[in-house]
Design an enzyme around this catalytic site. Structure first.
Site, PDB file in Angstrom:
ATOM      1  N   ASP A  26      33.249  46.824  50.340  1.00  0.00           N
ATOM      2  CA  ASP A  26      32.900  45.694  50.010  1.00  0.00           C
ATOM      3  C   ASP A  26      31.533  45.336  49.506  1.00  0.00           C
ATOM      4  OD1 ASP A  26      33.266  42.647  50.354  1.00  0.00           O
ATOM      5  OD2 ASP A  26      31.512  42.572  51.769  1.00  0.00           O
ATOM      6  N   SER A  27      31.234  44.356  48.877  1.00  0.00           N
ATOM      7  CA  SER A  27      29.854  44.052  48.209  1.00  0.00           C
ATOM      8  C   SER A  27      28.908  43.724  49.307  1.00  0.00           C
ATOM      9  CB  SER A  27      30.008  42.668  47.547  1.00  0.00           C
ATOM     10  OG  SER A  27      30.186  41.624  48.388  1.00  0.00           O
ATOM     11  N   CYS A  50      37.225  43.277  49.359  1.00  0.00           N
ATOM     12  CA  CYS A  50      36.236  42.266  48.834  1.00  0.00           C
ATOM     13  C   CYS A  50      37.054  41.677  47.617  1.00  0.00           C
ATOM     14  CB  CYS A  50      35.160  43.117  47.869  1.00  0.00           C
ATOM     15  SG  CYS A  50      34.038  42.211  46.941  1.00  0.00           S
ATOM     16  N   GLU A  84      25.126  36.761  54.037  1.00  0.00           N
ATOM     17  CA  GLU A  84      24.243  38.212  53.966  1.00  0.00           C
ATOM     18  C   GLU A  84      22.761  38.111  54.797  1.00  0.00           C
ATOM     19  OE1 GLU A  84      25.253  41.192  52.778  1.00  0.00           O
ATOM     20  OE2 GLU A  84      27.117  40.709  52.515  1.00  0.00           O
ATOM     21  N   CYS A 111      37.475  34.948  49.970  1.00  0.00           N
ATOM     22  CA  CYS A 111      36.252  35.913  49.942  1.00  0.00           C
ATOM     23  C   CYS A 111      36.064  36.367  51.331  1.00  0.00           C
ATOM     24  CB  CYS A 111      35.104  35.311  49.708  1.00  0.00           C
ATOM     25  SG  CYS A 111      33.371  36.020  49.648  1.00  0.00           S
ATOM     26  N   HIS A 147      33.765  37.190  52.841  1.00  0.00           N
ATOM     27  CA  HIS A 147      32.360  36.759  53.917  1.00  0.00           C
ATOM     28  C   HIS A 147      32.708  35.510  54.539  1.00  0.00           C
ATOM     29  CE1 HIS A 147      30.333  39.597  51.301  1.00  0.00           C
ATOM     30  NE2 HIS A 147      29.394  39.387  52.010  1.00  0.00           N
TER      31      HIS A 147
END
Lengths: 272, 272
Positions: free
Chosen positions: A11-12, A74, A153, A185, A187
């Site tokens: 994932d990013s 991701c 993040e 997403c 996240h």
């Protein structure tokens, strides 16, 4: 490749941990290796070519660990890099967009589906294309939410800033009569309570994590590469290109597992 | 192979129609071709070698129709022939045993799972092996029910004889404290109300049909061979080696679709 090798997740940043959480539940016999490219997160605003390059770098790092399957956890990377990586690797490769699409089509009753994601994912039209191919009559509303990933993040998902940003960003969706909203997403499930609050309790939020892990489970069986419980000896591993401490704080809060081992690593540019 | 080709389903008789019913619901864009070897049903008491041969004959009949995926919708055939057929064909091949196993492990809470099936399926220990590999602590009770398939094939599932046979056969399972019972034969869901009645309402009956079709749906995506709604022009086809009239009576009753087209055909012996 052996049944005892690990499944790799990339994932990013920390978003793919929402997929890991489901994998820990559904696949207790499997060893998991996770890599989050936190140092270069977010991927959303980056050009597609760069996302493809970064995704290959992560992929090669995990291939060195002899993973038996790769999950691109991701959405931004899935949208631009899945087809290419899947075509080139000789292990199964799974993305998060088709599972999310399947889950949304199962959930909707009024055929009005919303998709929220990074700028890159929304610009790719990957969800729209997949939904339209399966169910042409679906009415789709897409919205890029570029502020969400940085909030997660920076471990501020419980803050009042998060609440304000989610409310302001999603406010415009309230008139669309959506009954289903794809959290496009990985996240975003970390912001789920805030998102649900703005959308109202009747809107079904689709977290593609669970459906993605069901696909992984099925493919482990299909390709006969599932692990057996007696061979799960080694612990799961977590790698990040950013701060191990920050990653661990978010992972501890989200996964609620003891002793998560996080190491910081550096990715090397990869020449094809 | 093209995305517009049909998915093929084979069974010893009408049992696979329980999988078709789920496919009609979950995969409305796909064209389905079904072949039931009613003339040689039941497969359960036959030697494994013969079941493998018959399964190859059915497979070759459907390959002539250019199917893009094969579903062995018969537990007896899956138990003995799936691995061999999957290894030799260059289209995806799906059986019904692993999906049933996954669904049962999801459903059980006390880890006491029962498996009922034909003599061939039970003798193969295919369910036990799959369950034990995933969850070694499962307590499994297996029971062959050789009288069930003939009842379904002769369209007597609503009769008082059916009620008596089901009750006498399953009576011995009542003391086993099972919370989950795998209907390890695709014919058995047609007897579901009778089976549920004997087992009690608290026992979860696992019909592998739904889970198998979810696997098919996922593999259509994974291999990128799903059909689009605008290309579903031709109707589904049903073939039987036995009486088309009897087959149609059962299919009409079970599927409740208008205009099911059933043709009687003859299978040719196949030399590998």
């Amino acid at each position: 490749m052996s049944n005892h090798e690990a499944i790799g997740f990339i994932d990013s940043g920390v978003g793919g941990l929402t997929v890991i959480k489901e994998a820990l539940r559904q696949l207790p016999n499997e060893r998991l290796i996770y890599l989050g490219d936190t140092a270069r997160c977010p991927y959303g605003p980056r050009p597609g070519e760069q996302v493809i390059q970064f995704t290959w770098e992560m992929t090669h790092f995990l291939l060195e660990k002899n993973i038996k399957m790769l999950v691109i956890a991701c959405n931004t990377a899935t949208a631009v890099a899945l087809d290419e990586i899947k075509a080139k690797l000789d292990i199964p490769v799974v993305g998060v967009i088709l599972p999310g699409t399947r889950a949304a089509l199962k959930a909707t009753e009024n055929n009005r589906i919303g998709v929220i994601g990074t700028a890159g994912t929304i610009k790719s039209h990957a969800y729209e294309a997949a939904l339209k191919r399966k169910a042409p009559n679906t009415i789709i509303t897409s919205l890029a939410c570029p502020k969400f990933v940085p909030i997660v993040e920076s471990n501020e998902s419980h803050s009042s800033v998060a609440k304000k940003v989610v409310s302001e960003t999603l406010g415009q969706l309230q008139l669309k009569k959506l009954d289903t909203l794809i959290l496009g997403c990985t996240h975003y499930p970390i912001l789920r309570p805030l998102i649900q609050n703005v959308m109202g309790s009747k809107v079904k939020l689709i977290d593609s994590g669970a459906e993605t892990v069901s696909e992984v489970s099925m493919l482990l069986d299909y390709f006969d590469i599932a692990n057996s419980p007696q061979f799960k000896n080694e612990p799961n591993d977590f790698f990040t290109t950013g701060s191990a401490k920050m990653f661990k704080a978010i992972a501890d809060d989200w996964l609620k597992q003891e002793a998560i081992n996080v190491q910081q690593i550096k990715l090397s540019p990869f020449e094809d």
